[in-house]
Design an enzyme around this catalytic site. Sequence first.
Site, PDB file in Angstrom:
ATOM      1  N   TYR A 173      -0.430 121.481 -84.259  1.00  0.00           N
ATOM      2  CA  TYR A 173       0.755 120.926 -84.918  1.00  0.00           C
ATOM      3  C   TYR A 173       2.019 121.223 -84.114  1.00  0.00           C
ATOM      4  O   TYR A 173       2.852 120.350 -83.932  1.00  0.00           O
ATOM      5  CB  TYR A 173       0.870 121.494 -86.342  1.00  0.00           C
ATOM      6  CG  TYR A 173       1.906 120.782 -87.180  1.00  0.00           C
ATOM      7  CD1 TYR A 173       1.640 119.507 -87.695  1.00  0.00           C
ATOM      8  CD2 TYR A 173       3.139 121.347 -87.445  1.00  0.00           C
ATOM      9  CE1 TYR A 173       2.581 118.837 -88.447  1.00  0.00           C
ATOM     10  CE2 TYR A 173       4.090 120.685 -88.199  1.00  0.00           C
ATOM     11  CZ  TYR A 173       3.800 119.428 -88.699  1.00  0.00           C
ATOM     12  OH  TYR A 173       4.739 118.753 -89.433  1.00  0.00           O
TER      13      TYR A 173
ATOM     14  N   TYR B  21       3.191 119.220 -96.957  1.00  0.00           N
ATOM     15  CA  TYR B  21       2.128 118.214 -96.929  1.00  0.00           C
ATOM     16  C   TYR B  21       1.302 118.411 -98.189  1.00  0.00           C
ATOM     17  O   TYR B  21       0.773 119.512 -98.407  1.00  0.00           O
ATOM     18  CB  TYR B  21       1.232 118.399 -95.707  1.00  0.00           C
ATOM     19  CG  TYR B  21       1.882 117.967 -94.403  1.00  0.00           C
ATOM     20  CD1 TYR B  21       1.680 116.684 -93.896  1.00  0.00           C
ATOM     21  CD2 TYR B  21       2.680 118.825 -93.669  1.00  0.00           C
ATOM     22  CE1 TYR B  21       2.258 116.282 -92.701  1.00  0.00           C
ATOM     23  CE2 TYR B  21       3.263 118.430 -92.471  1.00  0.00           C
ATOM     24  CZ  TYR B  21       3.048 117.157 -91.994  1.00  0.00           C
ATOM     25  OH  TYR B  21       3.627 116.764 -90.825  1.00  0.00           O
TER      26      TYR B  21
ATOM     27  N   LYS C 231       2.728 113.086 -84.487  1.00  0.00           N
ATOM     28  CA  LYS C 231       2.511 113.118 -83.036  1.00  0.00           C
ATOM     29  C   LYS C 231       3.097 111.930 -82.261  1.00  0.00           C
ATOM     30  O   LYS C 231       3.193 111.982 -81.032  1.00  0.00           O
ATOM     31  CB  LYS C 231       1.001 113.185 -82.727  1.00  0.00           C
ATOM     32  CG  LYS C 231       0.365 114.487 -83.108  1.00  0.00           C
ATOM     33  CD  LYS C 231       0.948 115.640 -82.300  1.00  0.00           C
ATOM     34  CE  LYS C 231       0.607 116.982 -82.903  1.00  0.00           C
ATOM     35  NZ  LYS C 231       1.681 117.964 -82.776  1.00  0.00           N
TER      36      LYS C 231
ATOM     37  N   HIS D 258      11.813 125.041 -87.469  1.00  0.00           N
ATOM     38  CA  HIS D 258      10.941 125.491 -88.562  1.00  0.00           C
ATOM     39  C   HIS D 258       9.795 126.329 -88.010  1.00  0.00           C
ATOM     40  O   HIS D 258       9.143 125.936 -87.047  1.00  0.00           O
ATOM     41  CB  HIS D 258      10.366 124.295 -89.322  1.00  0.00           C
ATOM     42  CG  HIS D 258      11.360 123.627 -90.220  1.00  0.00           C
ATOM     43  ND1 HIS D 258      10.996 122.732 -91.192  1.00  0.00           N
ATOM     44  CD2 HIS D 258      12.701 123.726 -90.294  1.00  0.00           C
ATOM     45  CE1 HIS D 258      12.085 122.309 -91.831  1.00  0.00           C
ATOM     46  NE2 HIS D 258      13.122 122.882 -91.298  1.00  0.00           N
TER      47      HIS D 258
ATOM     48  N   PRO E 212       0.768 108.782 -88.948  1.00  0.00           N
ATOM     49  CA  PRO E 212       1.872 109.742 -88.871  1.00  0.00           C
ATOM     50  C   PRO E 212       1.590 111.126 -89.460  1.00  0.00           C
ATOM     51  O   PRO E 212       2.411 112.027 -89.318  1.00  0.00           O
ATOM     52  CB  PRO E 212       2.999 109.051 -89.649  1.00  0.00           C
ATOM     53  CG  PRO E 212       2.323 108.060 -90.520  1.00  0.00           C
ATOM     54  CD  PRO E 212       1.078 107.649 -89.813  1.00  0.00           C
TER      55      PRO E 212
HETATM   56  P1  RFL Z   1       9.228 102.354 -79.953  1.00  0.00           P
HETATM   57  O1  RFL Z   1      10.081 103.401 -80.530  1.00  0.00           O
HETATM   58  O2  RFL Z   1       8.558 101.392 -80.843  1.00  0.00           O
HETATM   59  O3  RFL Z   1      10.109 101.564 -78.889  1.00  0.00           O
HETATM   60  C1  RFL Z   1       9.682 100.359 -78.282  1.00  0.00           C
HETATM   61  C2  RFL Z   1      10.912  99.535 -78.008  1.00  0.00           C
HETATM   62  O4  RFL Z   1      10.545  98.373 -77.275  1.00  0.00           O
HETATM   63  C3  RFL Z   1      11.296  97.282 -77.780  1.00  0.00           C
HETATM   64  N1  RFL Z   1      10.604  96.030 -77.386  1.00  0.00           N
HETATM   65  C4  RFL Z   1      11.039  95.183 -76.434  1.00  0.00           C
HETATM   66  N2  RFL Z   1      12.129  95.216 -75.648  1.00  0.00           N
HETATM   67  C5  RFL Z   1      12.321  94.162 -74.778  1.00  0.00           C
HETATM   68  N3  RFL Z   1      11.443  93.119 -74.674  1.00  0.00           N
HETATM   69  C6  RFL Z   1      10.342  93.049 -75.444  1.00  0.00           C
HETATM   70  N4  RFL Z   1       9.485  92.026 -75.336  1.00  0.00           N
HETATM   71  C7  RFL Z   1      10.097  94.118 -76.374  1.00  0.00           C
HETATM   72  N5  RFL Z   1       9.120  94.380 -77.281  1.00  0.00           N
HETATM   73  C8  RFL Z   1       9.440  95.548 -77.883  1.00  0.00           C
HETATM   74  C9  RFL Z   1      11.352  97.526 -79.267  1.00  0.00           C
HETATM   75  O5  RFL Z   1      12.406  96.824 -79.883  1.00  0.00           O
HETATM   76  C10 RFL Z   1      11.554  99.039 -79.285  1.00  0.00           C
HETATM   77  O6  RFL Z   1      12.929  99.403 -79.298  1.00  0.00           O
HETATM   78  O7  RFL Z   1       8.067 103.004 -79.047  1.00  0.00           O
HETATM   79  P2  RFL Z   1       8.048 104.349 -78.190  1.00  0.00           P
HETATM   80  O8  RFL Z   1       9.279 104.490 -77.349  1.00  0.00           O
HETATM   81  O9  RFL Z   1       6.719 104.363 -77.540  1.00  0.00           O
HETATM   82  O10 RFL Z   1       8.142 105.527 -79.259  1.00  0.00           O
HETATM   83  C11 RFL Z   1       7.088 105.757 -80.159  1.00  0.00           C
HETATM   84  C12 RFL Z   1       7.635 106.255 -81.497  1.00  0.00           C
HETATM   85  O11 RFL Z   1       8.631 105.385 -81.949  1.00  0.00           O
HETATM   86  C13 RFL Z   1       6.556 106.362 -82.566  1.00  0.00           C
HETATM   87  O12 RFL Z   1       5.351 106.861 -82.029  1.00  0.00           O
HETATM   88  C14 RFL Z   1       6.974 107.324 -83.706  1.00  0.00           C
HETATM   89  O13 RFL Z   1       8.043 106.798 -84.439  1.00  0.00           O
HETATM   90  C15 RFL Z   1       5.793 107.570 -84.622  1.00  0.00           C
HETATM   91  N6  RFL Z   1       6.144 108.398 -85.784  1.00  0.00           N
HETATM   92  C16 RFL Z   1       6.256 109.781 -85.678  1.00  0.00           C
HETATM   93  N7  RFL Z   1       6.129 110.408 -84.479  1.00  0.00           N
HETATM   94  C17 RFL Z   1       6.315 111.763 -84.375  1.00  0.00           C
HETATM   95  O14 RFL Z   1       6.223 112.327 -83.273  1.00  0.00           O
HETATM   96  N8  RFL Z   1       6.640 112.549 -85.456  1.00  0.00           N
HETATM   97  C18 RFL Z   1       6.774 111.995 -86.675  1.00  0.00           C
HETATM   98  O15 RFL Z   1       7.121 112.723 -87.594  1.00  0.00           O
HETATM   99  C19 RFL Z   1       6.559 110.569 -86.839  1.00  0.00           C
HETATM  100  N9  RFL Z   1       6.708 109.979 -88.030  1.00  0.00           N
HETATM  101  C20 RFL Z   1       6.381 107.778 -87.001  1.00  0.00           C
HETATM  102  C21 RFL Z   1       6.658 108.601 -88.129  1.00  0.00           C
HETATM  103  C22 RFL Z   1       6.354 106.398 -87.122  1.00  0.00           C
HETATM  104  C23 RFL Z   1       6.558 105.824 -88.342  1.00  0.00           C
HETATM  105  N10 RFL Z   1       6.550 104.413 -88.383  1.00  0.00           N
HETATM  106  C24 RFL Z   1       7.563 103.648 -88.969  1.00  0.00           C
HETATM  107  C25 RFL Z   1       5.670 103.697 -87.472  1.00  0.00           C
HETATM  108  C26 RFL Z   1       6.866 108.037 -89.356  1.00  0.00           C
HETATM  109  C27 RFL Z   1       6.794 106.641 -89.483  1.00  0.00           C
HETATM  110  C28 RFL Z   1       6.986 106.080 -90.853  1.00  0.00           C
HETATM  111  C1  PHB Z   2       9.336 112.870 -90.925  1.00  0.00           C
HETATM  112  O1  PHB Z   2      10.155 113.807 -91.100  1.00  0.00           O
HETATM  113  O2  PHB Z   2       9.707 111.692 -90.880  1.00  0.00           O
HETATM  114  C2  PHB Z   2       7.901 113.174 -90.744  1.00  0.00           C
HETATM  115  C3  PHB Z   2       7.486 114.498 -90.735  1.00  0.00           C
HETATM  116  C4  PHB Z   2       6.135 114.796 -90.566  1.00  0.00           C
HETATM  117  C5  PHB Z   2       5.222 113.763 -90.435  1.00  0.00           C
HETATM  118  C6  PHB Z   2       5.636 112.444 -90.433  1.00  0.00           C
HETATM  119  C7  PHB Z   2       6.990 112.152 -90.605  1.00  0.00           C
HETATM  120  O3  PHB Z   2       3.901 114.074 -90.287  1.00  0.00           O
END
Ligand code: RFL
Ligand code: PHB
Length: 393
Positions: free
Chosen positions: A387, A204, A300, A75, A296
């Site tokens: 961004y 957004y 990032k 994009h 979120p």
């Molecule tokens: P994760 O992905 O949470 O992975 C951690 C892993 O550790 C495991 N774990 C264990 N394993 C063994 N023993 C234990 N004691 C353990 N305790 C935990 C867990 O089961 C898990 O598999 O962390 P990591 O790798 O640091 O990655 C971070 C990302 O997942 C997170 O920052 C993003 O998902 C945040 N986020 C977004 N980030 C973006 O860059 N762009 C986005 O558009 C974006 N949108 C989002 C998001 C996060 C969201 N939620 C649900 C928090 C949208 C949402 C809704």
């Molecule tokens: C997504 O596609 O899940 C998404 C995109 C942008 C954001 C957060 C989540 O800022």
Amino acid sequence: MKELRTRVAIVGAGPAGLFLGHLLSREGIDNVVVERRSREYVEQRVRAGVIEDGIAKLLADAGAGERMVRQGLVHHGVELRFEGASHRLALSDLAEGRAITVYGQQEVVKDLVRLRLERGEPLHFDAEVTAMDDLRSDAPYVEFEGPEGRTRVSCEYVAGCDGTFGVATRAVPASEMRRYERTYPFSWLGILAQAEPATQELIYCRHQNGFALYSLRSPTVSRLYLGVRPDESLDEWSDERIWDELSTRLATTERPALNVGPILERGITAMRSVVVAPMRYGRLFLAGDAAHIVPPTGAKGMNLALADVRELARALCAKFQDHSDDLLDTYSQRCLERVWRAEEFSTYMTQMLHPSFDDEFENGVQRARLRQVVTSREASTVLSRNYVDLNSL
Ligand code: RFL
Ligand code: PHB
């Protein structure tokens, strides 16, 4: 108890842990990844979707981006929608040609799991790390409970990639690590829907009823979010109410707001900001959500996690290959500078796009900020560069 020996024990198979394992294995550095959930669970967990320009290149250069390059959607702009009108931010024009790739986090995870298993590198699923110790000695260890019972992994370094409130941060004495935290008075209700996106680019949206985000995953799957009260429960949100509210908030005079379809997945996530410092304790190094959370709105979280392990892999390589501690010693400080920039950007985006329900002064400031972003080239340039590529600036 079973015994294993490796150079780096990696806790967690999210993007951070899996990519760290991948980068180390490519350099011939032995490592073990331990994940408490099943393979199916981590591969289905719907989360982030936006990959920055430099992070997409990082994945591709590391041989982990083949499918992302084929299937990810590149994009060059995003839309800001407020007061019923749409404004396109030409991200690539404003950020030296750089672009974002829209590709689900669980797809990144699937790709990394497959690469690891194909190469026969150790990855333990359904294996919860329950303890880690001797972190300040040169022989730390972690213990996990898995399908085959209890195992001790003796190692030289531990990477805490275990996400929020994980076992890694809990292993650090409170006096050795500070925690900075902020909560926000709203959550995000997110859905994944079998519906053709009615938009080419992310939208957004700030509406008087609250925030909305229109994102996508493929030509047939949409990803949408609604800002909701922090205490709201999914039970209060029927499919009909979700679609009604999305279409109210996203409405413009020019085109149909969205396409409706079966909801494949839904969840509510509280928004917060957390930073722990330093991101190191002895031979334990923290990366990704284990060390910091961003709301979120700035997209990032996954990018920060992958950028951290880019640094950590380089630092461990310098140690193992050149016997140099320099990069390990500066890891935390270098990461935190970038992490605080991401916190600043995520807070800025969050505060600009989530209307207040009781503070009209705040709402006036938000509208002025949005108008500035869409009328001032300087303001839109700063937003666009952050961004598309904050982690590589
Ligand atoms: P994760 O992905 O949470 O992975 C951690 C892993 O550790 C495991 N774990 C264990 N394993 C063994 N023993 C234990 N004691 C353990 N305790 C935990 C867990 O089961 C898990 O598999 O962390 P990591 O790798 O640091 O990655 C971070 C990302 O997942 C997170 O920052 C993003 O998902 C945040 N986020 C977004 N980030 C973006 O860059 N762009 C986005 O558009 C974006 N949108 C989002 C998001 C996060 C969201 N939620 C649900 C928090 C949208 C949402 C809704
Ligand atoms: C997504 O596609 O899940 C998404 C995109 C942008 C954001 C957060 C989540 O800022």
